[in-house]
Design a protein around this motif. Structure first.
Motif, PDB file in Angstrom:
ATOM      1  N   ALA A   1       0.414   6.602   1.638  1.00  0.00           N
ATOM      2  CA  ALA A   1       0.466   5.185   2.013  1.00  0.00           C
ATOM      3  C   ALA A   1      -0.906   4.543   1.895  1.00  0.00           C
ATOM      4  O   ALA A   1      -1.036   3.393   1.449  1.00  0.00           O
ATOM      5  CB  ALA A   1       1.001   5.059   3.445  1.00  0.00           C
ATOM      6  N   ASN A   2      -1.944   5.293   2.274  1.00  0.00           N
ATOM      7  CA  ASN A   2      -3.317   4.774   2.146  1.00  0.00           C
ATOM      8  C   ASN A   2      -3.655   4.514   0.687  1.00  0.00           C
ATOM      9  O   ASN A   2      -4.219   3.469   0.335  1.00  0.00           O
ATOM     10  CB  ASN A   2      -4.289   5.783   2.750  1.00  0.00           C
ATOM     11  N   LEU A   3      -3.283   5.441  -0.178  1.00  0.00           N
ATOM     12  CA  LEU A   3      -3.570   5.271  -1.606  1.00  0.00           C
ATOM     13  C   LEU A   3      -2.824   4.068  -2.169  1.00  0.00           C
ATOM     14  O   LEU A   3      -3.387   3.280  -2.942  1.00  0.00           O
ATOM     15  CB  LEU A   3      -3.171   6.541  -2.371  1.00  0.00           C
ATOM     16  N   VAL A   4      -1.561   3.934  -1.787  1.00  0.00           N
ATOM     17  CA  VAL A   4      -0.772   2.800  -2.283  1.00  0.00           C
ATOM     18  C   VAL A   4      -1.389   1.479  -1.836  1.00  0.00           C
ATOM     19  O   VAL A   4      -1.496   0.521  -2.616  1.00  0.00           O
ATOM     20  CB  VAL A   4       0.687   2.922  -1.811  1.00  0.00           C
ATOM     21  N   SER A   5      -1.826   1.423  -0.571  1.00  0.00           N
ATOM     22  CA  SER A   5      -2.420   0.179  -0.072  1.00  0.00           C
ATOM     23  C   SER A   5      -3.699  -0.160  -0.817  1.00  0.00           C
ATOM     24  O   SER A   5      -3.952  -1.327  -1.154  1.00  0.00           O
ATOM     25  CB  SER A   5      -2.693   0.309   1.429  1.00  0.00           C
ATOM     26  N   ILE A   6      -4.508   0.866  -1.099  1.00  0.00           N
ATOM     27  CA  ILE A   6      -5.750   0.617  -1.841  1.00  0.00           C
ATOM     28  C   ILE A   6      -5.434   0.092  -3.238  1.00  0.00           C
ATOM     29  O   ILE A   6      -6.050  -0.878  -3.713  1.00  0.00           O
ATOM     30  CB  ILE A   6      -6.593   1.908  -1.910  1.00  0.00           C
ATOM     31  N   CYS A   7      -4.463   0.732  -3.903  1.00  0.00           N
ATOM     32  CA  CYS A   7      -4.098   0.297  -5.258  1.00  0.00           C
ATOM     33  C   CYS A   7      -3.555  -1.131  -5.250  1.00  0.00           C
ATOM     34  O   CYS A   7      -3.872  -1.923  -6.146  1.00  0.00           O
ATOM     35  CB  CYS A   7      -3.061   1.254  -5.857  1.00  0.00           C
ATOM     36  N   VAL A   8      -2.749  -1.465  -4.243  1.00  0.00           N
ATOM     37  CA  VAL A   8      -2.182  -2.817  -4.163  1.00  0.00           C
ATOM     38  C   VAL A   8      -3.284  -3.853  -4.056  1.00  0.00           C
ATOM     39  O   VAL A   8      -3.288  -4.876  -4.762  1.00  0.00           O
ATOM     40  CB  VAL A   8      -1.203  -2.912  -2.973  1.00  0.00           C
ATOM     41  N   PHE A   9      -4.255  -3.600  -3.187  1.00  0.00           N
ATOM     42  CA  PHE A   9      -5.330  -4.582  -3.014  1.00  0.00           C
ATOM     43  C   PHE A   9      -6.252  -4.640  -4.228  1.00  0.00           C
ATOM     44  O   PHE A   9      -6.815  -5.686  -4.531  1.00  0.00           O
ATOM     45  CB  PHE A   9      -6.119  -4.273  -1.744  1.00  0.00           C
ATOM     46  N   LEU A  10      -6.408  -3.500  -4.931  1.00  0.00           N
ATOM     47  CA  LEU A  10      -7.192  -3.538  -6.169  1.00  0.00           C
ATOM     48  C   LEU A  10      -6.521  -4.434  -7.204  1.00  0.00           C
ATOM     49  O   LEU A  10      -7.183  -5.181  -7.930  1.00  0.00           O
ATOM     50  CB  LEU A  10      -7.379  -2.114  -6.721  1.00  0.00           C
ATOM     51  N   VAL A  11      -5.187  -4.358  -7.278  1.00  0.00           N
ATOM     52  CA  VAL A  11      -4.455  -5.192  -8.225  1.00  0.00           C
ATOM     53  C   VAL A  11      -4.499  -6.657  -7.799  1.00  0.00           C
ATOM     54  O   VAL A  11      -4.734  -7.558  -8.610  1.00  0.00           O
ATOM     55  CB  VAL A  11      -2.991  -4.706  -8.343  1.00  0.00           C
ATOM     56  N   ILE A  12      -4.296  -6.918  -6.499  1.00  0.00           N
ATOM     57  CA  ILE A  12      -4.282  -8.298  -6.012  1.00  0.00           C
ATOM     58  C   ILE A  12      -5.640  -8.975  -6.202  1.00  0.00           C
ATOM     59  O   ILE A  12      -5.732 -10.141  -6.612  1.00  0.00           O
ATOM     60  CB  ILE A  12      -3.868  -8.330  -4.524  1.00  0.00           C
ATOM     61  N   ASP A  13      -6.724  -8.220  -5.927  1.00  0.00           N
ATOM     62  CA  ASP A  13      -8.067  -8.803  -5.981  1.00  0.00           C
ATOM     63  C   ASP A  13      -8.697  -8.739  -7.359  1.00  0.00           C
ATOM     64  O   ASP A  13      -9.856  -9.133  -7.520  1.00  0.00           O
ATOM     65  CB  ASP A  13      -8.979  -8.085  -4.985  1.00  0.00           C
ATOM     66  N   ALA A  14      -7.931  -8.238  -8.350  1.00  0.00           N
ATOM     67  CA  ALA A  14      -8.540  -8.061  -9.673  1.00  0.00           C
ATOM     68  C   ALA A  14      -9.000  -9.379 -10.274  1.00  0.00           C
ATOM     69  O   ALA A  14     -10.058  -9.445 -10.907  1.00  0.00           O
ATOM     70  CB  ALA A  14      -7.549  -7.366 -10.606  1.00  0.00           C
ATOM     71  N   ASP A  15      -8.241 -10.434 -10.090  1.00  0.00           N
ATOM     72  CA  ASP A  15      -8.565 -11.722 -10.705  1.00  0.00           C
ATOM     73  C   ASP A  15      -9.171 -12.709  -9.716  1.00  0.00           C
ATOM     74  O   ASP A  15      -9.309 -13.900 -10.032  1.00  0.00           O
ATOM     75  CB  ASP A  15      -7.292 -12.337 -11.319  1.00  0.00           C
TER      76      ASP A  15
END
Length: 751
Positions: A442-456
């Motif tokens: 769950a921690n990894l998924v949350s990190i990946c989600v925020f990396l995608v959201i904050d990419a742009d």
């Protein structure tokens, strides 16, 4: 006959008559009676200690065995001396980075590189001569220990002497020319010091040398394949009637015979596919048949056939070499048995009945070996009680060295309260680990989600409130999980698991950084932007360390059989790659030094143009200049290593062939083709052979270990390259051991 089984191997009952003993050789048994009995007994024990240590390390026993020589021998092979020698080898190899031309620049790009710092004459030379003097002392000790008769038969020691003489002479030439000599021959010989200090590297090199004839046959077949298709290509693309497609093909790839040969050689590695085919294929699709057939025969058939031959031949020769290592081990333990059985005779026991367990235990106390192995061997010896050990029993005792014992975990704490016992069962259960893995996921998924959201999103516009809250929650869970596991397993039990040690370390680091972040930025709130407070490094460090949680998730690997086999294969390769990695270091070092001598300074930027633009009409598309490969050169040792790596990968290696042909001459291709053969063809295939053998060995053992899961043998597993083939190696015959021991040049082991 039971008595015959217990007789010493070299007794008269076994054919070892007194006529076989040579006069003048030291024998501990000769002083086991009379005033010198204690000294003779001590000498016997010391000889047994050295023989056992030789067996453990797969060393030859043909060295001096008097008391003074054995002290020097054990001192030489002590951890401290071997560490010093390894450091000296590392130091002399590292001089290549410092010597002129030094690698002390921030970039190797010839457009931006500043003038490097070059050491004054005498600095690196002083360090080098100190290293050479250590090697002289090393050779002197080895020569004394094996004596002249063995020294003149040992090609490695003779080569060691020759390399030292050449290196010292070349060093004196350097000083006499004030370090202005055009060529330092001794730099090419430095990797020899690494080779001669590793028995496994010597074995690997010998196996490669034995495999070369079979490799050469396939390489010649590849050369014939290249020549035939080169001539066909010249006929197809250089005829009188040319259309546009054929003209482009002829002018670009088949302009002349060397260019055509180079183009097809690169195509053999598929580095220029489909570029080499496109000009002709664009005009007539039938031309694709030529290139497809060439690739099928060369890349898919011949190159893979070469891999198969290298695997088969190298495997066979490696087994032959490891068979010799097994013989050395058995010979060492047998020699120890002989000298210890002599002490039993000297104590008035009936002659030829074996070794007293208490004598062996006394010897084992002095043997330098890992405490886990020593404890296992001593327990095995104690299990025999007071009965004398036969030769066969003595040999079987040291089979414990062929196994790696799994570390036993400390017992769990004992709690009296039923509630605490239930809690201990719950938090020490395997399912609690599964829950931890789910939280990590769950921690990894949350990190990946925020990396995608904050990419742009621009950093100053990011809202880190949710991420900050999640970080606090996950760090708090990891802390609670760690404390609960310590409660269930005890501190020593918790630390006995490497995965727990890593988890605990990451948790403590995360906790420290989280507390520091909260102290500086306060608790997360909407619009929370810790990067605006000035301490960017603290927040960035927290997010980077948070990514270490990825490795916690690797705990699922052991529970999946196929992944466990693959993972254990990788770990064993990492542990046992010293010999193969050492060979690669030697090859890289030699080719880098040769490359510096051949191509130093040949890559120069055109005057008045510090950075060529891609749209410059004078630069061909895909060329060295257009791709801006300026940092790939041989102007210093570090740059040469990176350039060789890029060529070994063979992606775009035709760019290097073309550039160095233009800058230094057509003969530069020989250097790069030789490097491709040695690195990509030979070494990579040897590495592949090691991977295949290791994986197949573990895959075959997987079902066996599962079938005997209740056996104590499952607490052991193979751990070294020598043991990789252990199951299929043949035990040496007793007659071979007898004959070899009778011919020992420095000690009398016959009665």
């Amino acid at each position: 006959d039971p008595m015959a089984e217990s007789d010493p191997l070299l007794s008269r009952a076994r054919g070892g008559s007194g006529r076989d003993c040579r006069v003048g050789l030291p024998a501990c048994r000769s002083v086991l009676v009379g005033p010198g009995a204690k000294a003779g007994r001590d000498l016997c024990f010391d000889q047994a200690v050295v023989f056992i240590e030789d067996a453990i390390q797969y060393r030859s026993i043909n060295h001096r065995m008097d008391a003074r020589s054995m002290w020097l021998y054990r001192w030489y092979y002590s951890d401290m001396c071997q560490w010093i020698l390894s450091f000296i080898i590392f130091l002399i190899l590292s001089l290549a980075f410092i010597e002129t031309p030094s690698s002390f620049t921030s970039t190797s790009d010839v457009r931006y590189r500043m003038a490097p710092w070059n050491p004054p004459c005498g600095l690196t030379e002083a360090i080098e001569v100190l290293c050479l003097l250590v090697f002289v002392a090393d050779l002197s000790v080895k020569s004394y220990l094996v004596a002249w008769v063995q020294f003149r038969k040992n090609l490695w020691l003779l080569g060691y002497l020759l390399v030292l003489i050449v290196s010292l002479m070349d060093w004196m030439v350097s000083l006499s020319l004030v370090c202005q000599e055009p060529l330092r021959i001794r730099r090419l010989f430095r990797p020899f010091f690494l080779l001669q200090n590793s028995s496994m590297m010597k074995k690997t090199l010998k196996c490669i040398r034995w495999s070369l004839p079979e490799m050469a046959s396939v390489v010649l077949l590849l050369a014939l394949h290249l020549c035939v298709f080169t001539m066909l290509g010249m006929l197809l693309f250089t005829g009188e009637k040319q259309d546009d497609g054929q003209d482009r093909e002829r002018l670009t790839y088949f302009r002349n015979l060397p260019e055509a040969l180079t183009s097809l050689l690169v195509l053999l590695t598929t580095a220029n596919n489909p570029d080499v085919m496109v000009p002709a294929y664009s005009k007539n699709r039938a031309y694709a048949i030529f290139f497809i057939i060439f690739t099928l025969i060369g890349s898919l058939f011949l190159m893979n056939l070469l891999t198969a031959i290298i695997y088969n031949q190298f495997r066979g020769y490696l087994m032959k070499s490891l068979q010799a290592s097994l013989f050395r081990k058995r010979l060492g333990t047998r020699a120890a048995y002989e000298v210890l059985s002599s002490t039993a005779e000297g104590d008035g026991q009936p002659r030829g009945i074996g070794v007293k367990p208490q004598d062996l235990l006394q010897v084992l106390q002095k043997v330098q070996v890992d405490s886990t192995y020593k404890q296992a061997i001593m327990e095995k010896v104690r299990s025999y009680g007071g009965s004398l050990l036969s030769a066969d029993e003595f040999q079987k005792i040291f089979n414990e060295l062929d196994k790696r014992m799994t570390k036993e975990h400390p017992p769990r704490p004992q709690y009296q309260s039923p509630f605490l016992q239930s809690a201990q069962f719950l938090f020490g259960h395997l399912y609690f680990d599964y829950l931890g893995n789910l939280i990590v996921l769950a921690n990894l998924v949350s990190i990946c989600v925020f990396l995608v959201i904050d990419a742009d999103v621009v950093p100053r516009n990011r809202d880190d409130f949710v991420l900050g809250i999640l970080n606090c929650v996950f760090v708090l869970y990891y802390l609670v999980e760690m404390l609960l596991k310590v409660f269930a397993l005890g501190l020593s039990g918790y630390l006995s698991y490497p995965s727990n040690m890593f988890d605990g370390l990451v948790t403590i680091i995360l906790l420290g950084l989280e507390l520091s972040t909260l102290a500086v930025y306060r608790f997360p709130h909407p619009g929370w932007k810790p990067e605006m407070q000035g301490l960017l490094s603290l927040w960035d460090m927290l997010r980077l360390v948070n990514m270490l949680i990825v490795f916690r998730f690797l705990r699922i690997v052991p529970s999946m059989k196929l992944m466990a086999v693959v993972a254990s294969t990788i770990l064993d390769l990492i542990k046992n790659m010293r010999a193969f990695g050492g060979i690669l270091v030697v090859v890289y070092y030699v080719f880098a030094i040769i490359g510096i001598n051949l191509f130093h300074g040949v890559i120069v930027v055109p005057p008045g143009n510090g950075s060529l633009a891609p749209d410059n009409g004078s630069v061909a598309c895909g060329s060295y200049e257009q791709l801006e490969y300026w940092a790939n050169n041989f102007d210093d040792f570090a740059a040469a290593l990176v350039t060789l790596w890029n060529v070994m990968v063979v992606n775009n290696w035709q760019v290097f062939l073309d550039a160095y042909q233009r800058y230094s001459g057509p003969w530069s291709k020989i250097y790069f083709v030789l490097w491709w053969l040695v690195s990509s063809v030979i070494w990579v295939n040897l590495f592949l052979a090691l991977i295949l053998e290791n994986f197949l060995h573990k895959w075959d053992r997987r079902s066996h270990l599962h079938s005997v899961s209740g056996d104590l043998e499952t607490t052991y597993e193979m751990s070294t390259v020598e043991l990789l083939f252990r199951d299929i190696l043949e035990e040496p015959a007793e007659e071979e051991l007898v004959e070899k021991l009778k011919r020992h040049p420095h000690v009398q082991l016959c009665r």
